[in-house]
Design a protein around this motif. Structure first.
Motif, short mmCIF file in Angstrom:
data_model
loop_
_atom_site.label_atom_id
_atom_site.label_comp_id
_atom_site.label_asym_id
_atom_site.label_seq_id
_atom_site.Cartn_x
_atom_site.Cartn_y
_atom_site.Cartn_z
N ILE A 306 -24.15 -25.11 -28.43
CA ILE A 306 -23.98 -26.21 -27.47
C ILE A 306 -24.36 -27.53 -28.13
CG2 ILE A 306 -24.90 -27.21 -25.33
CD1 ILE A 306 -25.14 -24.25 -24.30
N TYR A 342 -24.11 -19.43 -21.97
CA TYR A 342 -23.56 -20.76 -22.24
C TYR A 342 -23.51 -21.60 -20.96
CZ TYR A 342 -20.47 -24.36 -24.21
OH TYR A 342 -19.94 -25.54 -24.64
N VAL A 343 -22.95 -21.04 -19.89
CA VAL A 343 -22.79 -21.86 -18.69
C VAL A 343 -24.13 -22.16 -18.01
CG1 VAL A 343 -20.40 -21.12 -18.31
CG2 VAL A 343 -22.25 -19.94 -17.11
N GLU A 346 -25.89 -24.89 -20.90
CA GLU A 346 -25.26 -26.20 -21.12
C GLU A 346 -25.80 -27.25 -20.17
OE1 GLU A 346 -21.03 -26.24 -20.44
OE2 GLU A 346 -21.21 -25.07 -18.60
N TRP A 347 -26.51 -26.82 -19.13
CA TRP A 347 -27.10 -27.79 -18.20
C TRP A 347 -28.46 -28.28 -18.65
CZ3 TRP A 347 -25.01 -30.24 -14.06
CH2 TRP A 347 -23.74 -29.82 -13.67
N GLU A 348 -29.02 -27.69 -19.67
CA GLU A 348 -30.37 -28.10 -20.12
C GLU A 348 -30.35 -29.53 -20.66
OE1 GLU A 348 -31.63 -25.17 -22.98
OE2 GLU A 348 -32.67 -24.04 -21.42
N THR B 78 -15.38 -16.92 -15.43
CA THR B 78 -15.41 -18.08 -16.32
C THR B 78 -14.44 -17.84 -17.48
OG1 THR B 78 -17.79 -18.10 -15.83
CG2 THR B 78 -17.01 -19.63 -17.50
N ARG B 125 -12.36 -24.37 -17.07
CA ARG B 125 -12.57 -22.92 -16.89
C ARG B 125 -12.03 -22.51 -15.53
NH1 ARG B 125 -18.70 -24.41 -18.34
NH2 ARG B 125 -18.23 -25.14 -20.45
N ARG B 164 -24.04 -16.65 -8.88
CA ARG B 164 -25.13 -15.76 -9.31
C ARG B 164 -26.32 -15.92 -8.37
NH1 ARG B 164 -23.00 -16.44 -14.48
NH2 ARG B 164 -22.01 -14.46 -14.94
N LYS B 177 -23.40 -34.11 -14.77
CA LYS B 177 -23.88 -34.41 -16.11
C LYS B 177 -22.67 -34.81 -16.95
CE LYS B 177 -26.69 -32.24 -19.65
NZ LYS B 177 -27.68 -31.22 -19.95
N LYS B 179 -21.70 -35.29 -20.95
CA LYS B 179 -22.12 -35.15 -22.35
C LYS B 179 -21.14 -35.89 -23.23
CE LYS B 179 -24.17 -30.57 -22.30
NZ LYS B 179 -24.24 -29.30 -23.00
N PHE B 181 -19.69 -36.33 -27.06
CA PHE B 181 -19.63 -35.65 -28.35
C PHE B 181 -19.30 -36.68 -29.41
CE2 PHE B 181 -18.52 -32.63 -25.09
CZ PHE B 181 -19.40 -31.60 -25.36
N GLN B 199 -17.79 -34.34 -21.94
CA GLN B 199 -17.69 -33.19 -21.03
C GLN B 199 -18.33 -33.58 -19.72
OE1 GLN B 199 -19.88 -29.71 -22.23
NE2 GLN B 199 -19.10 -28.44 -20.54
N MET B 201 -19.61 -32.34 -16.17
CA MET B 201 -20.03 -31.10 -15.50
C MET B 201 -20.50 -31.44 -14.08
SD MET B 201 -22.21 -30.07 -18.82
CE MET B 201 -23.22 -28.80 -18.09
N ARG B 203 -22.09 -29.72 -10.53
CA ARG B 203 -22.62 -28.52 -9.87
C ARG B 203 -21.97 -28.36 -8.50
NH1 ARG B 203 -26.16 -25.30 -12.61
NH2 ARG B 203 -27.89 -26.34 -13.66
#
Ligand SMILES: [Zn+2]
Lengths: 348, 286
Positions: A306, A342-343, A346-348, B78, B125, B164, B177, B179, B181, B199, B201, B203
Motif C-alpha cells: 500500500i 488490503y481493504v 488501506e484506511w490506516e 471485492t 472494485r 464484515r 480519504k 491518497k 500517488f 485514490q 475512498m 466509507r
C-alpha cells in the motif's frame, strides 16, 4: 437407551436421520413418542416426508458416531478433516467436541451439516445420558454452525457471542445456498440453519455441575463474533478459528484485531487449546504462534504494498505468496486474506 | 424479487472458458490476443445491451483501452478492475458504463468524465454474485461507442453481500480519504497540465438489500451511494451514478490533469438521501 431413526425424503432424496429427544429415552419411551416426533419434525421442515421410522439401541450406532478423543477426563475432541467442504466429508472439516460435568453437557460447534452434527450427537450419547444443556458456537462460519439444529432438538440452548445472531441472520440465505451447492443434496439432507438463542456480550461463566466454563466474546478478529471457551477443569481453551493449525488461516474480520488478540493471549492458567482446524490439541498459548506469524507477515507485506502505491489488483498477485510453508488450502485462502487485509489496511 | 435472483444465481454451474484466440508469428497479434479471460457469450447481455448502449454500433474497445480484471477472484465481495486508455488512441472518452452482466443489479456504475481526466485511468472494485462478464462501455466525445470486457470467476459465491461488521460500517459511513500517488522519479512541479494520480475512498456499506434484520426475516432496504461528484476546483473531474454492485467502502483510483486549483472536492449521496462532502487540499507538486 434408544435413539429414533427416521427415513426422511425430500423430493427423491431419502436418508435415515437421527431425531434427538430432549431427554434420552428407553425403548418404550422412544416408540411411544416416535410418531409425534417425526410428524413434528416434518411440519417444521418444508418439503420433507416420512418414509419409515425405528427405535434402535445407541450401542448399535457406533459406526455412525463421530470419532472423539477424551483429551482429559470428560473433555472430548472430534478432529475435523483438513480439506475443502465436499459431498464425501459432508463438511466435517472443523474441530468440534463436548464437555461433560456432573449435571450437564456442553457441545462446542456443530459442523457444516445435519449429518455431521448427528454424528457428534451420537458420540455424546454413547458417553453420557446427561442432558445437553448448551451448544456453544465459537463463531458464525457454516463449517461450525450449520448442524446446530440437531442440538436444539436435543434440548440445548444455543449460545454464542452477542454479535453472532445478527451476523448469522444476515448470511443465512447465502450460507445455506453455498453449503447446499458444495455438499450436494445427499450430504446436505435435513440441514436447516438456526440462530443462537442468547449472546455473551463480554464474558460469562456457565456451570455444568462441578465444572465451570468461562465464555468470552472478543472484539472483531477472525470474525466479528468470535467466542472462546475456557474449561478450567481440563485447563483447555477452545479457540474456535482464532487459531488455525495446518489449514491456512481465513480472515473474515479484522487483521489488526486478530493480531492484537493473539499477541495478548491471556495467561489464564490454561495449558492446552483446541484450534478451530487442524490437530485437536495444542499448547496454550504457543499453539497460536503459526497463525500469529502468518497474519503478522501478511499485514507487513500488505502495508508495504500500500505504501508503495500498489493497487489492489497488483498487490493481490504477490502478497503473502512466500508464506506458504506447510499450510494447506493456501491457494484458495491466501489471496482472499490478502484482499481482506488490503481493504482494511488501506484506511490506516 | 432480487433476493430470489441472487440466491438462484448461487447455484450457478462452472462455465468453461472459450478457447483462447490463437495466432502465428506472421501477423502482429492485437494486444488482447493473450488475455486469459476473454468475455463469454451470455443471455443477460442481450437485455442489457440496449439499456447500456442503445442501438449504437459497438466498436472493439481493446483498440483504445486496456482492461484488467482477474481471471479468478478469491473474494467475490471485492473484485478489482482497472481501465487504462491507450496513450495514442486520439479519443476523448466522455462516458463509461461498467456492467457486471449476471449480478442482480448489473449496471455497477456510470461515469461522466470532464476534460481534465485526459486519457482515462480508473480503478475500482465490484461485488460478484456469480461467475460473470464484467464490461466497460465507453462513449467518446465524437459519438463512437467502444466495448471491452473480461470474464471473472468469482469463488466466493453469494457470501458477498454483507459488511464484515455492520455496526462499524454504519458508524463510520461517509468518512472519506484521498491518497495521492507520486512517481518518485518525477520532478516535483506545480505546472498546470501535470498528470496526477489519486485514490478516493469513501466509507459506505453499499447495502445490497440482501441482509436480514436481526431476529426477523425482514430485509434491510438497499442503501448505496447513487451519486458521486468529484471536482478539481470548479472543474468536474467525474460524476458517477452508481448501484450496489460497487463494493462496500467504494474506492476510485484515477488520473487527472492538474488545473492548479489545489483542492479536490467530493460530494457523495446515498439512496436514503444522506449527503457527504469533503474537500482535500492537494500536496502533490508542493
Ligand atoms: Zn471460521
Amino acid at each position: 437407551m434408544f435413539e429414533l431413526l427416521v427415513t426422511l425424503c425430500l423430493s427423491t432424496v431419502c436418508a435415515e436421520r437421527v431425531l434427538p429427544a430432549a431427554m434420552p429415552t428407553d425403548k418404550a419411551q422412544c416408540e411411544a413418542s416416535m410418531n409425534a416426533r417425526s410428524t413434528g419434525w416434518v411440519k417444521a421442515h418444508e418439503g420433507y416426508r416420512v418414509k419409515g421410522q425405528r427405535c434402535v439401541a445407541i450401542e448399535t450406532l457406533d459406526d455412525r458416531a463421530a470419532k472423539t478423543t477424551e483429551t482429559s477426563p470428560g473433555h472430548f475432541v472430534h478432529e475435523g478433516l483438513v480439506e475443502p467442504v465436499g459431498p464425501k466429508n459432508a463438511g466435517d472439516i472443523a474441530n468440534t467436541g463436548f464437555i461433560v460435568g456432573d449435571k450437564a453437557v456442553a457441545v462446542i460447534d456443530a459442523g457444516s451439516s445435519r449429518k455431521v452434527a448427528e454424528a457428534l450427537y451420537l458420540a455424546v450419547r454413547s458417553k453420557t445420558q446427561l442432558p445437553i444443556r448448551y451448544l456453544l458456537l465459537t463463531h458464525m462460519h457454516p463449517d461450525h454452525t450449520l448442524g446446530a439444529e440437531v442440538f436444539k432438538e436435543a434440548g440445548a440452548e444455543i449460545v454464542g457471542s452477542a454479535a453472532l445472531q445478527q451476523a448469522m441472520a444476515s448470511r443465512a440465505e447465502a450460507y445455506t445456498a453455498n453449503l447446499k451447492r458444495l455438499l450436494g443434496d445427499d450430504a446436505f439432507h435435513g440441514t436447516k440453519i438456526v440462530l443462537s438463542d442468547r449472546g455473551v456480550a463480554d464474558s460469562e461463566t456457565i456451570d455444568l455441575g462441578q465444572r465451570e466454563l468461562e465464555l468470552r466474546a472478543h472484539p472483531t478478529a477472525h470474525t466479528n463474533n468470535d467466542l472462546t471457551i475456557y474449561d478450567k477443569t481440563s485447563s483447555t481453551v477452545w479457540m474456535g478459528d482464532l487459531v488455525f493449525l495446518t489449514h491456512t488461516p481465513a480472515l473474515d474480520g479484522s487483521i489488526v484485531g486478530w493480531i492484537k488478540l493473539l499477541s495478548e493471549l491471556r495467561k489464564n492458567g490454561a495449558k492446552h487449546m483446541v484450534p478451530g482446524h487442524g490437530p485437536g490439541r495444542a499448547a496454550y498459548p504457543d499453539g497460536a504462534k503459526p497463525t500469529l506469524g502468518y497474519l503478522t507477515s501478511l499485514a507487513q507485506q500488505t502495508r508495504k504494498a500500500i505504501k508503495a502505491g500498489e493497487s489492489l489488483n497488483t498487490a493481490l498477485k504477490h502478497i503473502g505468496q512466500d508464506l506458504r510453508g506447510d499450510w494447506k488450502e493456501f491457494d484458495e485462502f491466501n489471496p482472499r486474506n490478502a484482499t481482506s487485509a488490503y481493504v482494511e489496511l488501506e484506511w490506516e | 424479487m432480487k433476493h430470489q435472483l441472487a440466491i438462484a444465481a448461487c447455484a450457478t454451474l462452472l462455465l468453461s472458458l472459450p478457447a483462447q484466440a490463437g495466432g502465428t508469428g506472421q501477423f502482429v497479434l492485437p494486444p488482447y490476443a493473450t488475455i486469459q479471460n476473454q468475455i463469454v457469450a451470455g443471455e443477460a447481455w442481450k437485455d442489457l445491451r440496449e439499456m447500456v448502449a442503445g442501438d449504437a454500433k459497438l466498436l472493439d474497445g481493446e483498440e483504445i483501452l486496456s482492461f484488467d480484471a482477474p481471471v479468478q477472484a478469491f473474494d467475490a465481495a471485492t473484485v478489482p478492475f482497472s481501465i487504462s486508455q491507450r496513450s495514442n488512441s486520439g479519443k476523448r472518452i466522455a462516458e463509461l458504463t461498467v456492467v457486471v452482466d449476471d449480478n442482480p443489479m448489473p449496471i455497477a456504475a456510470k461515469f461522466e468524465f470532464g476534460a481534465l481526466m485526459g486519457d482515462i485511468h480508473l480503478e475500482s472494485r465490484v461485488r460478484y454474485d456469480v461467475f460473470s462478464n464484467i464490461r466497460a462501455v465507453a462513449k467518446t466525445a465524437s459519438g463512437e461507442t467502444y466495448m471491452v470486457g473480461r470474464f471473472v470467476k468469482a469463488a466466493g459465491g453469494c457470501s458477498t453481500a454483507v459488511s464484515r461488521d455492520l455496526n462499524v460500517a454504519l458508524s463510520t459511513m461517509g468518512q472519506m480519504k484521498l491518497k495521492e500517488f507520486r512517481d518518485p522519479n518525477a520532478v516535483s512541479t506545480k505546472a498546470e497540465g501535470t498528470v496526477r494520480e489519486v485514490q478516493l475512498m469513501i466509507r459506505h456499506p453499499n447495502f445490497t438489500g440482501m441482509q436480514v434484520k436481526t431476529g426477523t426475516l425482514d430485509y434491510i432496504d438497499p442503501r448505496f451511494l447513487d451519486k458521486v461528484v468529484v471536482k478539481l476546483g470548479d472543474d468536474v473531474l467525474f460524476r458517477m451514478t452508481g448501484g450496489f454492485s460497487i463494493s462496500e467502502n467504494p474506492s476510485f483510483r484515477f488520473k487527472f490533469k492538474d488545473n492548479g486549483a489545489g483542492a479536490i472536492t467530493v460530494y457523495a449521496r446515498d439512496t436514503e438521501g444522506a449527503e457527504f462532502t469533503h474537500t482535500f487540499p492537494l500536496n502533490s507538486g508542493v
